[in-house]
Scaffold this active site. Structure first.
Site, PDB file in Angstrom:
ATOM      1  NE  ARG A  58      -3.535  -2.388   2.251  1.00 17.53           N
ATOM      2  CZ  ARG A  58      -3.238  -3.790   2.164  1.00 17.53           C
ATOM      3  NH1 ARG A  58      -1.699  -4.068   2.226  1.00 17.53           N
ATOM      4  NH2 ARG A  58      -3.931  -4.687   1.848  1.00 17.53           N
ATOM      5  CB  THR A  59       3.622   2.400   2.067  1.00 17.83           C
ATOM      6  OG1 THR A  59       2.654   2.166   3.456  1.00 17.83           O
ATOM      7  CG2 THR A  59       4.419   3.747   2.467  1.00 17.83           C
ATOM      8  CE  LYS A  86      24.010  -9.416  -6.574  1.00 16.59           C
ATOM      9  NZ  LYS A  86      24.389  -8.444  -7.705  1.00 16.59           N
ATOM     10  NE  ARG A 108       7.230   0.613   4.902  1.00 10.24           N
ATOM     11  CZ  ARG A 108       6.108   0.430   5.014  1.00 10.24           C
ATOM     12  NH1 ARG A 108       5.578  -1.110   4.791  1.00 10.24           N
ATOM     13  NH2 ARG A 108       5.040   1.143   5.433  1.00 10.24           N
ATOM     14  CG  HIS A 136       4.289   4.729   8.521  1.00  8.16           C
ATOM     15  ND1 HIS A 136       4.814   5.437   7.548  1.00  8.16           N
ATOM     16  CD2 HIS A 136       3.662   3.754   8.092  1.00  8.16           C
ATOM     17  CE1 HIS A 136       3.898   4.614   6.387  1.00  8.16           C
ATOM     18  NE2 HIS A 136       3.671   3.697   6.650  1.00  8.16           N
TER      19      HIS A 136
END
Length: 300
Positions: A58-59, A86, A108, A136
């Site tokens: 969603r974000t 990696k 994020r 957030h």
């Protein structure tokens, strides 16, 4: 761009954001919500990188829609298919994209504190799309926007936030934002899910039902493994917004949830699209809010 300008354009959290800044973002989001054109290329020629070191649907999509509606060029980066797997560090990844000429980054990530360190070293504005259980901010801004659309003002509004507050960045950002706009915030949580770092009063689930806004938090079902919750059924019994409990909230009150929703755990299935629910409205409001935040980062 100076360090001060970068800080003013970045969006790292609501804890350190002035009330006036929050008000300005909400006002600009209202402008974008009313804009009839699907695309208004005010950011044409600007490059924005969405850097998600933690899964999101969603974000990430909300930010991408917002960026494209503003006419920006969008680079999507997923850690699952990147050099981070990696062993490349988050700093190196962000620094690499900065060196390629991005104008802003949406990030994020899971580790707390990394975003603040990045913001000190990276010379483009950064927007926090969720960092660990810290903040957030754009979720909280869209929540404030949703509440204000319904109640017109947040001054004196009683908001109950129910669930795993301890691990919730949504609860923290909402607390900071709501407090600055004059709302009264109370938490409701199982004893082992209370946040000791926040000076907020706790109420019972029955008391929470008396609020103007009843905001349910997503239960992180992976916490079953650590024994933090006995079972989904047990959580619903003690802290879920069941149909029976929802019948006791005020007729003027609204139900909110940051999503994704665990139906029939923190909220019963038939309440997700209940007339008093604003869950899908929250998702819709995320686009104009993120348009305002991105525009602020790139145009001031």
């Amino acid at each position: 761009m100076t360090t001060v300008q970068l800080k003013q354009k970045s969006m790292l959290g609501l804890k350190d954001l002035a009330r006036e800044e929050i008000e300005a973002i909400l006002a600009r989001a209202a402008y974008w919500e009313q804009e009839p054109s699907k695309v208004n290329p005010v950011l044409q020629g600007k490059f924005v990188a969405n850097m998600f070191f933690e899964n999101s649907t969603r974000t990430r999509f909300s930010f991408e829609v917002a960026e494209k509606r503003l006419g920006a060029e969008v680079l999507n980066f997923s850690a699952a298919a990147s050099s981070v797997q990696k062993g490349e560090s988050i700093y190196d990844t962000v620094r690499t994209l900065e060196s390629m000429g991005i104008d802003a980054g949406v990030i994020r990530l899971k580790p707390i504190g990394v975003l603040a360190e990045l913001a000190e070293k990276i010379k483009v504005p950064l927007i926090n799309a969720g960092d660990g259980n810290n903040e957030h901010p754009t979720q909280a801004l869209l929540d404030l926007f949703t509440m204000r659309k319904h109640f017109n003002s947040l001054q004196g509004l009683n908001v109950a936030i129910v669930g795993d507050v301890k691990h919730s960045r949504v609860a923290r950002s909402n607390y900071w934002g709501l407090s600055k706009l004059g709302a009264n915030v109370k938490f409701c949580a199982p004893p082992n899910m209370k946040a000791d770092d926040l000076d907020v009063p706790y109420v019972t689930i029955d008391e929470a039902l008396g609020a103007d806004v009843v905001m349910m938090l997503r239960v992180q079902l992976e916490r079953h493994e650590s024994g933090m919750i006995k079972s989904a059924e047990d959580y619903r019994t003690h802290y879920g917004l069941t149909v029976e409990r929802a019948a006791r909230i005020g007729k003027h009150a609204i139900i909110m949830h940051p999503a994704p929703v665990n139906r029939n755990v923190e909220i019963d299935d038939e309440l997700v699209e209940h007339p008093q629910s604003r869950i899908f409205a929250q998702m819709q409001n995320g686009v104009p809010i993120r348009m305002a935040v991105i525009e602020r980062a790139l145009n001031g």
